[in-house]
Design an enzyme around this catalytic site. Sequence first.
Site, mmCIF file in Angstrom:
data_model
loop_
_atom_site.group_PDB
_atom_site.id
_atom_site.type_symbol
_atom_site.label_atom_id
_atom_site.label_comp_id
_atom_site.label_asym_id
_atom_site.label_seq_id
_atom_site.Cartn_x
_atom_site.Cartn_y
_atom_site.Cartn_z
ATOM 1 N N ARG A 286 0.919 -1.154 -0.095
ATOM 2 C CA ARG A 286 0.148 0.048 -0.072
ATOM 3 C C ARG A 286 0.899 1.333 -0.110
ATOM 4 N NH1 ARG A 286 -1.868 3.974 0.561
ATOM 5 N NH2 ARG A 286 -3.880 4.728 1.501
ATOM 6 N N LYS A 287 2.256 1.155 0.434
ATOM 7 C CA LYS A 287 3.013 2.409 0.423
ATOM 8 C C LYS A 287 2.353 3.423 1.110
ATOM 9 C CE LYS A 287 5.721 0.966 -3.788
ATOM 10 N NZ LYS A 287 4.754 -0.123 -4.223
#
Length: 264
Positions: free
Chosen positions: A92-93
């Site tokens: 998901r960073k």
Amino acid sequence: MEPSEAWGERWLNATLPMAKRFMTVATEKRSLVCLAADRRTMAELFDLIDEVGPFIAALKTHVDLIDDWSPSAWANFCALAEKHNLLIFEDRKFADIGKISRAQMAGVYNIKAWSDIVTAHLISGPDIVDGLQAAWNDANREGGVLLLAQMSSRGNLLSDDYTRSVVELGAAHDGVLGFIGNGSRPNELANLRQKVGQQKMIWTPGVNLEVGDGEMGQRYGDPYAAILAGSDCIIVGSGIHGAKYPKVAAESYAQISWKALQDR
Ligand code: 6AU
């Protein structure tokens, strides 16, 4: 083979339960491969996992790029991952402040309820790791954060100084599983391993048996060289799902990765 034998110092020094879980699964499956399962529909995702599941140790998802995502289809996905003994890694960073990142682990996708690992940028400071760990705690689960210390894409803004700061802060944080290190440049990876020391993991995208430039600025290096340089997991997308025979490709990435671990 026992994981302690296969992983040596990395096993002895690991403190986060998720690190030992990954090393155990990788040893059982004789594969240090994380599949970047970048498929746009649930049906394609299921087909891919059924085909290559036996040859990989973890599944990396981008839950927000699936066109027909639904909670019930995702429950089936999680069951399939469990059947194949795979860790689920949501790439998901995350990058926001701690409390918002914690809240973003809930919402429609409810990432905290099914992810074992997530990625985060450390641009907002170390509280993001506490926020993500608090979210897993809210769901009565354990997880590990991989911090982006380097990136594989050309022109990225992660300078050497930035990498050094990420490693300094991350190495001292209990909630950090390790770092994302760039596989397209094995020498950069070797430098990163020196900075990181033996305790934390390095997971590596930007690897492909066909080294060189990929689509839209992606770059690829050799998977065997990445593990010799100190990576603990190769993240392979197109090299597997873009191959004519994904199963054959997954099997060869697994064999190469396992041999590299023995050789290093
Ligand atoms: O093998 P590919 O190029 O098909 O897929 C590479 C995968 C993609 C990217 O989102 C991811 O690896 N990735 C990452 C991370 C965190 O995994 C970091 C990075 O620097 N470069 C990169 O490609 O799913």
